[in-house]
Design a protein around this motif. Sequence first.
Motif, PDB file in Angstrom:
ATOM      1  N   LEU A 118       0.774  -1.301  -0.040  1.00 23.94           N
ATOM      2  CA  LEU A 118      -0.121  -0.087   0.042  1.00 23.94           C
ATOM      3  C   LEU A 118       0.744   1.365   0.093  1.00 23.94           C
ATOM      4  O   LEU A 118       2.022   1.204   0.238  1.00 23.94           O
ATOM      5  CB  LEU A 118      -1.062   0.013   1.318  1.00 23.94           C
ATOM      6  CG  LEU A 118      -0.523   0.120   2.698  1.00 23.94           C
ATOM      7  CD1 LEU A 118      -1.448   0.351   3.573  1.00 23.94           C
ATOM      8  CD2 LEU A 118       0.177  -1.427   2.792  1.00 23.94           C
ATOM      9  N   VAL A 122      -1.194   5.884   2.825  1.00 23.17           N
ATOM     10  CA  VAL A 122      -2.231   4.818   3.333  1.00 23.17           C
ATOM     11  C   VAL A 122      -1.867   4.055   4.424  1.00 23.17           C
ATOM     12  O   VAL A 122      -2.779   3.805   5.274  1.00 23.17           O
ATOM     13  CB  VAL A 122      -2.630   4.182   1.939  1.00 23.17           C
ATOM     14  CG1 VAL A 122      -3.832   3.174   2.348  1.00 23.17           C
ATOM     15  CG2 VAL A 122      -3.025   5.136   0.714  1.00 23.17           C
ATOM     16  N   THR A 125      -2.288   6.082   7.302  1.00 30.35           N
ATOM     17  CA  THR A 125      -3.753   6.515   7.641  1.00 30.35           C
ATOM     18  C   THR A 125      -4.176   4.972   8.393  1.00 30.35           C
ATOM     19  O   THR A 125      -4.797   5.146   9.525  1.00 30.35           O
ATOM     20  CB  THR A 125      -4.585   6.430   6.317  1.00 30.35           C
ATOM     21  OG1 THR A 125      -4.138   7.632   5.639  1.00 30.35           O
ATOM     22  CG2 THR A 125      -5.957   6.545   6.747  1.00 30.35           C
ATOM     23  N   GLY A 152      -4.172   9.619   3.010  1.00 29.03           N
ATOM     24  CA  GLY A 152      -5.212   8.574   2.912  1.00 29.03           C
ATOM     25  C   GLY A 152      -6.314   8.938   3.427  1.00 29.03           C
ATOM     26  O   GLY A 152      -6.329   9.953   4.330  1.00 29.03           O
ATOM     27  N   LEU A 159     -10.905   2.254   5.833  1.00 29.98           N
ATOM     28  CA  LEU A 159      -9.839   2.626   4.913  1.00 29.98           C
ATOM     29  C   LEU A 159     -10.170   2.582   3.689  1.00 29.98           C
ATOM     30  O   LEU A 159     -10.733   1.456   3.148  1.00 29.98           O
ATOM     31  CB  LEU A 159      -8.597   1.550   5.319  1.00 29.98           C
ATOM     32  CG  LEU A 159      -7.346   2.228   4.908  1.00 29.98           C
ATOM     33  CD1 LEU A 159      -6.761   3.469   5.173  1.00 29.98           C
ATOM     34  CD2 LEU A 159      -6.238   1.192   4.817  1.00 29.98           C
ATOM     35  N   HIS A 160      -9.998   3.459   2.861  1.00 28.52           N
ATOM     36  CA  HIS A 160     -10.339   3.615   1.411  1.00 28.52           C
ATOM     37  C   HIS A 160      -9.411   3.864   0.758  1.00 28.52           C
ATOM     38  O   HIS A 160      -8.690   4.977   0.575  1.00 28.52           O
ATOM     39  CB  HIS A 160     -11.344   4.866   1.313  1.00 28.52           C
ATOM     40  CG  HIS A 160     -11.859   5.049  -0.039  1.00 28.52           C
ATOM     41  ND1 HIS A 160     -12.684   4.464  -0.669  1.00 28.52           N
ATOM     42  CD2 HIS A 160     -11.519   6.158  -1.277  1.00 28.52           C
ATOM     43  CE1 HIS A 160     -12.889   4.815  -2.149  1.00 28.52           C
ATOM     44  NE2 HIS A 160     -12.044   5.588  -2.288  1.00 28.52           N
ATOM     45  N   THR A 161      -8.907   2.736   0.158  1.00 29.05           N
ATOM     46  CA  THR A 161      -7.530   2.809  -0.843  1.00 29.05           C
ATOM     47  C   THR A 161      -7.760   3.123  -2.423  1.00 29.05           C
ATOM     48  O   THR A 161      -6.816   3.670  -3.086  1.00 29.05           O
ATOM     49  CB  THR A 161      -7.020   1.348  -0.851  1.00 29.05           C
ATOM     50  OG1 THR A 161      -7.845   0.376  -1.067  1.00 29.05           O
ATOM     51  CG2 THR A 161      -6.677   0.896   0.888  1.00 29.05           C
ATOM     52  N   GLY A 165      -4.725   1.686  -5.008  1.00 30.68           N
ATOM     53  CA  GLY A 165      -4.278   2.099  -3.829  1.00 30.68           C
ATOM     54  C   GLY A 165      -3.675   3.273  -3.540  1.00 30.68           C
ATOM     55  O   GLY A 165      -3.001   3.557  -2.448  1.00 30.68           O
ATOM     56  N   ASN A 166      -4.197   4.234  -4.322  1.00 34.85           N
ATOM     57  CA  ASN A 166      -3.636   5.683  -4.462  1.00 34.85           C
ATOM     58  C   ASN A 166      -4.640   6.764  -3.876  1.00 34.85           C
ATOM     59  O   ASN A 166      -4.246   7.782  -4.045  1.00 34.85           O
ATOM     60  CB  ASN A 166      -3.092   5.997  -5.767  1.00 34.85           C
ATOM     61  CG  ASN A 166      -1.841   5.050  -5.924  1.00 34.85           C
ATOM     62  OD1 ASN A 166      -0.604   5.343  -5.507  1.00 34.85           O
ATOM     63  ND2 ASN A 166      -2.055   4.105  -6.979  1.00 34.85           N
ATOM     64  N   HIS A 169      -4.416  10.667  -2.504  1.00 32.05           N
ATOM     65  CA  HIS A 169      -2.946  11.247  -2.579  1.00 32.05           C
ATOM     66  C   HIS A 169      -2.916  12.864  -2.664  1.00 32.05           C
ATOM     67  O   HIS A 169      -2.797  13.425  -3.947  1.00 32.05           O
ATOM     68  CB  HIS A 169      -2.310  10.435  -3.840  1.00 32.05           C
ATOM     69  CG  HIS A 169      -1.043  10.639  -3.844  1.00 32.05           C
ATOM     70  ND1 HIS A 169      -0.041  11.270  -2.874  1.00 32.05           N
ATOM     71  CD2 HIS A 169       0.024   9.844  -4.624  1.00 32.05           C
ATOM     72  CE1 HIS A 169       1.181  11.299  -3.267  1.00 32.05           C
ATOM     73  NE2 HIS A 169       1.280  10.306  -4.423  1.00 32.05           N
TER      74      HIS A 169
END
Length: 331
Positions: A118, A122, A125, A152, A159-161, A165-166, A169
């Motif tokens: 990740l 993130v 986070t 993140g 958790l919102h990836t 996964g970015n 940003h």
Amino acid sequence: MRRRDTTTMYGALDIGGTKIAGAVVSQEGRVLARAERPTPVHDSASTVMAAVTAVLNELSTQPSWRSVSCWGIGSAGPVDTGAGRVSPVNIPAWRDFPLVDKVAAHPGLPTGRRPILLGDAVAMTAAEHWTGAARDVANALCMVVSTGVGGGLVLDGRLHTGTTGNAGHIGHISVDLDGEHCPCGSRGCVELLASGTAIARHALDAGWLPPSGTAATAMSVAASARSGNATALAVFDRAAQALAAGIAATATLVELDRVVIGGGVAQAGDVLFTPLRRHLASYATLSFTRGLDIAPSQHAMDAGLIGAAAAAASTLRPGTRDPLELHRTAV
């Protein structure tokens, strides 16, 4: 009640433009063993990877290493979590670099379980949502302000990836339409104004000189600012304004309960947070963005490691409690 296996540990790597760190982390989120190397950002891809391997080799001498069941990697981005590849803006030699495959090839890692990747912000986070400053809120933006600027999101307690996964940003949100070009390809990005690298560069360009015997870093600019140096104060004010603009834009899009800020620049304390809160009040003006809570990271420089460990734990067998979900807030 089934007794929890207290011997399981999580392995973690945190890879950024300044340092490459590794750790063994307990089920409670405590760093039990740690190793670190400087990031050779101007060297070849293999040399950077050699520094990662050196960190793993050092950790492998620790007794707790034998209890590690899974690994998480937080890396400067962009990252591609599905492919296990990274292209950090601040590590030029790594472009589409197969980081997960390279780490998985280390002979000391558990067989049959692929490390999870990740973005470094993130990961931070995840740490703050697990056991830190975002633990008790449903919606948060967590930021790393260091060599670069990343972020993140926690949305609706999770958790919102994003797909790759970015998500979150924030460092590459443009806040100056006519600003200088960024290595990411855009211009006027938050990172160009608020990162530690940018703070030191802007201070030097404005005529500031570091105290005798010290390097020109964001921390030495902060020290001058605490002493009342007008140039240093103005540079931190400019950085804080850029952060405030990016935070306000994010809060307008997704609604936030709290913003958590970590990374090396956050160690400047009130030199950063006082102008940041002042500028945020002038940018976050809509009713649902006003009064947004700004808090420092509770994990300081270990946040990326703890978050990578939390991500690693999420790969365990079905039924194992996932640290990323332990403190989800009902909404």
